[in-house]
Motif scaffolding. Structure first.
Motif, PDB file in Angstrom:
ATOM      1  N   PRO A   1       0.839  -1.211   0.000  1.00 11.83           N
ATOM      2  CA  PRO A   1       0.000   0.000   0.000  1.00 11.83           C
ATOM      3  C   PRO A   1       0.873   1.260   0.000  1.00 11.83           C
ATOM      4  O   PRO A   1       1.969   1.274   0.578  1.00 11.83           O
ATOM      5  CB  PRO A   1      -0.798  -0.097   1.295  1.00 11.83           C
ATOM      6  N   GLU A   2       0.386   2.308  -0.643  1.00 16.21           N
ATOM      7  CA  GLU A   2       1.129   3.573  -0.712  1.00 16.21           C
ATOM      8  C   GLU A   2       1.466   4.102   0.674  1.00 16.21           C
ATOM      9  O   GLU A   2       2.550   4.631   0.896  1.00 16.21           O
ATOM     10  CB  GLU A   2       0.334   4.624  -1.502  1.00 16.21           C
ATOM     11  N   GLU A   3       0.559   3.972   1.626  1.00 18.62           N
ATOM     12  CA  GLU A   3       0.811   4.462   2.979  1.00 18.62           C
ATOM     13  C   GLU A   3       1.999   3.731   3.612  1.00 18.62           C
ATOM     14  O   GLU A   3       2.833   4.345   4.282  1.00 18.62           O
ATOM     15  CB  GLU A   3      -0.434   4.299   3.848  1.00 18.62           C
ATOM     16  N   PHE A   4       2.091   2.436   3.381  1.00 19.98           N
ATOM     17  CA  PHE A   4       3.216   1.655   3.900  1.00 19.98           C
ATOM     18  C   PHE A   4       4.523   2.147   3.292  1.00 19.98           C
ATOM     19  O   PHE A   4       5.529   2.322   3.987  1.00 19.98           O
ATOM     20  CB  PHE A   4       3.011   0.170   3.597  1.00 19.98           C
ATOM     21  N   LYS A   5       4.507   2.393   1.981  1.00 22.37           N
ATOM     22  CA  LYS A   5       5.703   2.885   1.295  1.00 22.37           C
ATOM     23  C   LYS A   5       6.131   4.240   1.855  1.00 22.37           C
ATOM     24  O   LYS A   5       7.316   4.453   2.150  1.00 22.37           O
ATOM     25  CB  LYS A   5       5.457   3.009  -0.205  1.00 22.37           C
ATOM     26  N   ARG A   6       5.170   5.154   1.992  1.00 26.32           N
ATOM     27  CA  ARG A   6       5.493   6.491   2.532  1.00 26.32           C
ATOM     28  C   ARG A   6       6.032   6.396   3.946  1.00 26.32           C
ATOM     29  O   ARG A   6       7.000   7.067   4.307  1.00 26.32           O
ATOM     30  CB  ARG A   6       4.266   7.393   2.488  1.00 26.32           C
ATOM     31  N   ASP A   7       5.399   5.553   4.772  1.00 25.52           N
ATOM     32  CA  ASP A   7       5.859   5.385   6.152  1.00 25.52           C
ATOM     33  C   ASP A   7       7.266   4.794   6.196  1.00 25.52           C
ATOM     34  O   ASP A   7       8.084   5.197   7.029  1.00 25.52           O
ATOM     35  CB  ASP A   7       4.894   4.496   6.942  1.00 25.52           C
ATOM     36  N   ALA A   8       7.558   3.854   5.313  1.00 28.17           N
ATOM     37  CA  ALA A   8       8.888   3.251   5.266  1.00 28.17           C
ATOM     38  C   ALA A   8       9.940   4.287   4.873  1.00 28.17           C
ATOM     39  O   ALA A   8      11.022   4.355   5.474  1.00 28.17           O
ATOM     40  CB  ALA A   8       8.906   2.078   4.294  1.00 28.17           C
ATOM     41  N   VAL A   9       9.627   5.111   3.873  1.00 32.55           N
ATOM     42  CA  VAL A   9      10.546   6.171   3.438  1.00 32.55           C
ATOM     43  C   VAL A   9      10.734   7.177   4.563  1.00 32.55           C
ATOM     44  O   VAL A   9      11.859   7.598   4.857  1.00 32.55           O
ATOM     45  CB  VAL A   9      10.041   6.853   2.148  1.00 32.55           C
ATOM     46  N   ASP A  10       9.643   7.567   5.212  1.00 29.93           N
ATOM     47  CA  ASP A  10       9.739   8.509   6.339  1.00 29.93           C
ATOM     48  C   ASP A  10      10.607   7.943   7.463  1.00 29.93           C
ATOM     49  O   ASP A  10      11.414   8.662   8.053  1.00 29.93           O
ATOM     50  CB  ASP A  10       8.353   8.858   6.881  1.00 29.93           C
ATOM     51  N   LEU A  11      10.442   6.662   7.750  1.00 33.15           N
ATOM     52  CA  LEU A  11      11.248   6.018   8.784  1.00 33.15           C
ATOM     53  C   LEU A  11      12.722   6.036   8.402  1.00 33.15           C
ATOM     54  O   LEU A  11      13.590   6.353   9.228  1.00 33.15           O
ATOM     55  CB  LEU A  11      10.775   4.583   9.017  1.00 33.15           C
ATOM     56  N   ALA A  12      13.021   5.725   7.154  1.00 33.06           N
ATOM     57  CA  ALA A  12      14.411   5.727   6.690  1.00 33.06           C
ATOM     58  C   ALA A  12      15.015   7.120   6.802  1.00 33.06           C
ATOM     59  O   ALA A  12      16.172   7.271   7.210  1.00 33.06           O
ATOM     60  CB  ALA A  12      14.481   5.227   5.250  1.00 33.06           C
ATOM     61  N   ARG A  13      14.250   8.135   6.460  1.00 32.11           N
ATOM     62  CA  ARG A  13      14.752   9.513   6.506  1.00 32.11           C
ATOM     63  C   ARG A  13      14.913  10.022   7.947  1.00 32.11           C
ATOM     64  O   ARG A  13      15.808  10.803   8.221  1.00 32.11           O
ATOM     65  CB  ARG A  13      13.795  10.436   5.766  1.00 32.11           C
ATOM     66  N   SER A  14      14.058   9.578   8.835  1.00 37.45           N
ATOM     67  CA  SER A  14      14.090  10.092  10.207  1.00 37.45           C
ATOM     68  C   SER A  14      14.968   9.245  11.135  1.00 37.45           C
ATOM     69  O   SER A  14      15.005   9.504  12.340  1.00 37.45           O
ATOM     70  CB  SER A  14      12.671  10.155  10.771  1.00 37.45           C
ATOM     71  N   SER A  15      15.658   8.259  10.585  1.00 37.49           N
ATOM     72  CA  SER A  15      16.498   7.374  11.399  1.00 37.49           C
ATOM     73  C   SER A  15      17.923   7.331  10.858  1.00 37.49           C
ATOM     74  O   SER A  15      18.386   6.277  10.388  1.00 37.49           O
ATOM     75  CB  SER A  15      15.899   5.963  11.403  1.00 37.49           C
ATOM     76  N   PRO A  16      18.657   8.451  10.938  1.00 40.42           N
ATOM     77  CA  PRO A  16      20.016   8.468  10.375  1.00 40.42           C
ATOM     78  C   PRO A  16      20.984   7.521  11.101  1.00 40.42           C
ATOM     79  O   PRO A  16      22.005   7.148  10.534  1.00 40.42           O
ATOM     80  CB  PRO A  16      20.448   9.921  10.534  1.00 40.42           C
ATOM     81  N   ASP A  17      20.631   7.109  12.306  1.00 33.32           N
ATOM     82  CA  ASP A  17      21.493   6.218  13.063  1.00 33.32           C
ATOM     83  C   ASP A  17      21.269   4.738  12.722  1.00 33.32           C
ATOM     84  O   ASP A  17      22.004   3.875  13.185  1.00 33.32           O
ATOM     85  CB  ASP A  17      21.280   6.427  14.565  1.00 33.32           C
ATOM     86  N   ARG A  18      20.259   4.445  11.896  1.00 28.49           N
ATOM     87  CA  ARG A  18      19.970   3.069  11.491  1.00 28.49           C
ATOM     88  C   ARG A  18      20.280   2.895  10.012  1.00 28.49           C
ATOM     89  O   ARG A  18      20.061   3.777   9.211  1.00 28.49           O
ATOM     90  CB  ARG A  18      18.502   2.732  11.732  1.00 28.49           C
ATOM     91  N   SER A  19      20.761   1.722   9.654  1.00 30.23           N
ATOM     92  CA  SER A  19      21.048   1.433   8.249  1.00 30.23           C
ATOM     93  C   SER A  19      19.749   1.073   7.526  1.00 30.23           C
ATOM     94  O   SER A  19      18.777   0.627   8.138  1.00 30.23           O
ATOM     95  CB  SER A  19      22.038   0.274   8.141  1.00 30.23           C
ATOM     96  N   LEU A  20      19.771   1.249   6.204  1.00 31.59           N
ATOM     97  CA  LEU A  20      18.612   0.832   5.414  1.00 31.59           C
ATOM     98  C   LEU A  20      18.398  -0.673   5.552  1.00 31.59           C
ATOM     99  O   LEU A  20      17.258  -1.141   5.558  1.00 31.59           O
ATOM    100  CB  LEU A  20      18.792   1.203   3.944  1.00 31.59           C
ATOM    101  N   THR A  21      19.477  -1.413   5.668  1.00 29.95           N
ATOM    102  CA  THR A  21      19.369  -2.866   5.843  1.00 29.95           C
ATOM    103  C   THR A  21      18.586  -3.195   7.102  1.00 29.95           C
ATOM    104  O   THR A  21      17.682  -4.039   7.083  1.00 29.95           O
ATOM    105  CB  THR A  21      20.771  -3.507   5.908  1.00 29.95           C
ATOM    106  N   ASP A  22      18.906  -2.523   8.192  1.00 30.92           N
ATOM    107  CA  ASP A  22      18.228  -2.751   9.465  1.00 30.92           C
ATOM    108  C   ASP A  22      16.748  -2.374   9.372  1.00 30.92           C
ATOM    109  O   ASP A  22      15.879  -3.111   9.840  1.00 30.92           O
ATOM    110  CB  ASP A  22      18.920  -1.946  10.566  1.00 30.92           C
ATOM    111  N   ILE A  23      16.462  -1.249   8.762  1.00 28.75           N
ATOM    112  CA  ILE A  23      15.074  -0.793   8.622  1.00 28.75           C
ATOM    113  C   ILE A  23      14.286  -1.758   7.742  1.00 28.75           C
ATOM    114  O   ILE A  23      13.173  -2.161   8.089  1.00 28.75           O
ATOM    115  CB  ILE A  23      15.030   0.641   8.072  1.00 28.75           C
ATOM    116  N   ALA A  24      14.852  -2.131   6.604  1.00 24.77           N
ATOM    117  CA  ALA A  24      14.172  -3.058   5.694  1.00 24.77           C
ATOM    118  C   ALA A  24      13.891  -4.385   6.397  1.00 24.77           C
ATOM    119  O   ALA A  24      12.789  -4.934   6.290  1.00 24.77           O
ATOM    120  CB  ALA A  24      15.004  -3.273   4.435  1.00 24.77           C
ATOM    121  N   HIS A  25      14.878  -4.895   7.111  1.00 21.83           N
ATOM    122  CA  HIS A  25      14.702  -6.155   7.833  1.00 21.83           C
ATOM    123  C   HIS A  25      13.578  -6.028   8.859  1.00 21.83           C
ATOM    124  O   HIS A  25      12.726  -6.915   8.978  1.00 21.83           O
ATOM    125  CB  HIS A  25      16.012  -6.570   8.510  1.00 21.83           C
TER     126      HIS A  25
END
Length: 64
Positions: free
Chosen positions: A8-32
């Motif tokens: 869903p688009e909302e899930f995608k937007r939330d995932a992108v927002d999480l990636a942008r607002s979490s500079p201390d976490r890797s994309l690998t960690d967020i995706a996992h």
């Protein structure tokens, strides 16, 4: 070949927002943590940065 998943688009937007607002976490960690493939998240983040005519995934940027 794996079956393509539609998120869903909302899930995608939330995932992108999480990636942008979490500079201390890797994309690998967020995706996992979200249960998605790293390259899927990477593509959504890249598409979110692209000008509207150059987007490929249909991720609509969040209005700020």
């Amino acid at each position: 070949m794996a079956k393509r998943k539609n998120y869903p688009e909302e899930f995608k937007r939330d995932a992108v927002d999480l990636a942008r607002s979490s500079p201390d976490r890797s994309l690998t960690d967020i995706a996992h943590g979200l249960g998605i493939h790293l390259e899927t998240l990477r593509k959504w983040v890249r598409d979110d940065r692209a000008p509207p005519g150059r987007r490929t995934a249909g991720v609509t940027p969040a209005c700020s």
